[in-house]
Design a protein around this motif. Structure first.
Motif, PDB file in Angstrom:
ATOM      1  N   CYS A   1       1.113  -1.016   0.168  1.00  0.00           N
ATOM      2  CA  CYS A   1       0.138  -0.136  -0.045  1.00  0.00           C
ATOM      3  C   CYS A   1       1.203   0.820   0.133  1.00  0.00           C
ATOM      4  O   CYS A   1       2.223   1.341   0.813  1.00  0.00           O
ATOM      5  CB  CYS A   1      -0.919  -0.263   0.813  1.00  0.00           C
ATOM      6  SG  CYS A   1      -1.967   1.662   1.523  1.00  0.00           S
ATOM      7  N   THR A   2       0.636   1.994  -0.278  1.00  0.00           N
ATOM      8  CA  THR A   2       0.721   3.574   0.125  1.00  0.00           C
ATOM      9  C   THR A   2       0.524   4.521   0.282  1.00  0.00           C
ATOM     10  O   THR A   2       1.110   5.722   0.109  1.00  0.00           O
ATOM     11  CB  THR A   2       1.285   3.910  -2.654  1.00  0.00           C
ATOM     12  OG1 THR A   2      -0.239   4.467  -2.682  1.00  0.00           O
ATOM     13  CG2 THR A   2       1.557   3.422  -2.966  1.00  0.00           C
ATOM     14  N   GLY A   3      -0.743   4.523   0.576  1.00  0.00           N
ATOM     15  CA  GLY A   3      -1.274   5.294   1.543  1.00  0.00           C
ATOM     16  C   GLY A   3      -2.451   5.804   1.080  1.00  0.00           C
ATOM     17  O   GLY A   3      -3.257   6.477   2.029  1.00  0.00           O
ATOM     18  N   GLN A   4      -1.897   6.322  -0.365  1.00  0.00           N
ATOM     19  CA  GLN A   4      -3.057   7.643  -0.792  1.00  0.00           C
ATOM     20  C   GLN A   4      -3.283   6.394  -2.102  1.00  0.00           C
ATOM     21  O   GLN A   4      -3.150   5.751  -2.698  1.00  0.00           O
ATOM     22  CB  GLN A   4      -2.548   8.502  -1.528  1.00  0.00           C
ATOM     23  CG  GLN A   4      -2.545   9.106  -2.276  1.00  0.00           C
ATOM     24  CD  GLN A   4      -3.711  10.762  -1.465  1.00  0.00           C
ATOM     25  OE1 GLN A   4      -3.451  10.479   0.186  1.00  0.00           O
ATOM     26  NE2 GLN A   4      -4.997  10.868  -1.831  1.00  0.00           N
ATOM     27  N   ALA A   5      -4.915   6.814  -2.186  1.00  0.00           N
ATOM     28  CA  ALA A   5      -5.701   6.547  -3.188  1.00  0.00           C
ATOM     29  C   ALA A   5      -6.159   7.369  -4.760  1.00  0.00           C
ATOM     30  O   ALA A   5      -5.789   8.634  -4.171  1.00  0.00           O
ATOM     31  CB  ALA A   5      -7.458   6.134  -2.678  1.00  0.00           C
ATOM     32  N   GLU A   6      -5.915   6.336  -5.650  1.00  0.00           N
ATOM     33  CA  GLU A   6      -5.843   7.169  -7.054  1.00  0.00           C
ATOM     34  C   GLU A   6      -6.214   6.073  -7.888  1.00  0.00           C
ATOM     35  O   GLU A   6      -6.362   6.679  -8.482  1.00  0.00           O
ATOM     36  CB  GLU A   6      -4.278   6.676  -7.320  1.00  0.00           C
ATOM     37  CG  GLU A   6      -3.492   5.495  -7.135  1.00  0.00           C
ATOM     38  CD  GLU A   6      -2.271   4.996  -7.440  1.00  0.00           C
ATOM     39  OE1 GLU A   6      -1.710   4.473  -7.568  1.00  0.00           O
ATOM     40  OE2 GLU A   6      -1.897   5.902  -6.791  1.00  0.00           O
ATOM     41  N   ALA A   7      -7.257   5.314  -7.288  1.00  0.00           N
ATOM     42  CA  ALA A   7      -8.293   4.875  -8.589  1.00  0.00           C
ATOM     43  C   ALA A   7      -9.654   3.884  -7.494  1.00  0.00           C
ATOM     44  O   ALA A   7      -9.949   3.760  -6.145  1.00  0.00           O
ATOM     45  CB  ALA A   7      -7.565   3.450  -8.944  1.00  0.00           C
ATOM     46  N   LEU A   8     -10.065   3.647  -8.209  1.00  0.00           N
ATOM     47  CA  LEU A   8     -11.368   3.167  -7.221  1.00  0.00           C
ATOM     48  C   LEU A   8     -11.676   1.669  -7.434  1.00  0.00           C
ATOM     49  O   LEU A   8     -11.599   1.203  -8.691  1.00  0.00           O
ATOM     50  CB  LEU A   8     -12.877   3.498  -8.517  1.00  0.00           C
ATOM     51  CG  LEU A   8     -12.607   5.022  -7.613  1.00  0.00           C
ATOM     52  CD1 LEU A   8     -13.778   5.358  -8.624  1.00  0.00           C
ATOM     53  CD2 LEU A   8     -13.263   5.233  -6.447  1.00  0.00           C
ATOM     54  N   HIS A   9     -11.770   0.957  -6.749  1.00  0.00           N
ATOM     55  CA  HIS A   9     -12.119  -0.601  -6.609  1.00  0.00           C
ATOM     56  C   HIS A   9     -13.158  -0.820  -6.509  1.00  0.00           C
ATOM     57  O   HIS A   9     -14.234  -0.380  -5.660  1.00  0.00           O
ATOM     58  CB  HIS A   9     -11.205  -1.187  -5.379  1.00  0.00           C
ATOM     59  CG  HIS A   9     -11.024  -2.807  -5.629  1.00  0.00           C
ATOM     60  ND1 HIS A   9     -10.649  -3.554  -6.449  1.00  0.00           N
ATOM     61  CD2 HIS A   9     -11.932  -2.874  -4.567  1.00  0.00           C
ATOM     62  CE1 HIS A   9     -11.376  -4.895  -5.526  1.00  0.00           C
ATOM     63  NE2 HIS A   9     -11.570  -5.006  -5.048  1.00  0.00           N
ATOM     64  N   GLU A  10     -13.709  -2.168  -7.915  1.00  0.00           N
ATOM     65  CA  GLU A  10     -14.941  -2.910  -7.529  1.00  0.00           C
ATOM     66  C   GLU A  10     -15.091  -3.908  -6.709  1.00  0.00           C
ATOM     67  O   GLU A  10     -14.417  -4.387  -7.131  1.00  0.00           O
ATOM     68  CB  GLU A  10     -15.124  -2.860  -9.538  1.00  0.00           C
ATOM     69  CG  GLU A  10     -15.714  -1.680  -9.823  1.00  0.00           C
ATOM     70  CD  GLU A  10     -14.906  -1.479 -10.551  1.00  0.00           C
ATOM     71  OE1 GLU A  10     -14.074  -2.517 -10.755  1.00  0.00           O
ATOM     72  OE2 GLU A  10     -14.553  -0.877 -10.955  1.00  0.00           O
ATOM     73  N   LEU A  11     -16.256  -3.748  -5.187  1.00  0.00           N
ATOM     74  CA  LEU A  11     -16.158  -4.847  -4.955  1.00  0.00           C
ATOM     75  C   LEU A  11     -16.838  -6.116  -5.486  1.00  0.00           C
ATOM     76  O   LEU A  11     -16.208  -6.970  -5.429  1.00  0.00           O
ATOM     77  CB  LEU A  11     -17.556  -4.126  -3.498  1.00  0.00           C
ATOM     78  CG  LEU A  11     -16.889  -3.467  -2.794  1.00  0.00           C
ATOM     79  CD1 LEU A  11     -17.659  -3.174  -1.411  1.00  0.00           C
ATOM     80  CD2 LEU A  11     -15.046  -3.876  -2.248  1.00  0.00           C
TER      81      LEU A  11
END
Length: 117
Positions: A35-45
């Protein structure tokens, strides 16, 4: 290369708006040491290949690229950890399937936590 359909263009515009709305969110997956800690994308559950919605907030989670890749590469672990929801455990949502039980990782739950604080 095939041109993008009008439906897909509309969906992409909605998805971009969701990303813009999120601003500086942390990665909510936090997969081990990648993990980089910063969100940069959206993951689909519920993955779009399984009929999951790409725009319903109940089905998407902000995450970093390495965590998203880790989840996609480890499907059994992802299901056991709640990072992926099998199609059988999904219900119809906005233009696709969403988790039948709201996930603590979904954008809706994340936004709820922020508004309750």
């Amino acid at each position: 290369m095939r041109a993008q359909s009008a439906k897909r263009r509309r969906e992409q515009a909605i998805r971009r708006a969701i990303v813009d709305e999120l601003g500086d969110q942390p990665c909510y997956i936090r997969a081990f040491n990648v993990c980089t800690g910063q969100a940069e994308a959206l993951h689909e559950l519920v993955g779009s290949a399984q009929g999951g919605s790409r725009i319903d907030r109940r089905n998407i989670t902000p995450c970093c690229g390495p965590c998203n890749s880790f989840i996609e590469d480890q499907p059994k672990l992802a299901v056991l950890s709640g990072w992926k929801v099998p199609r059988r455990d999904a219900t119809p949502g906005d233009r696709g399937l969403v988790p039948a039980v709201p996930s603590p990782l979904s954008v809706a739950a994340i936004q709820g936590r922020h508004t309750d604080a």
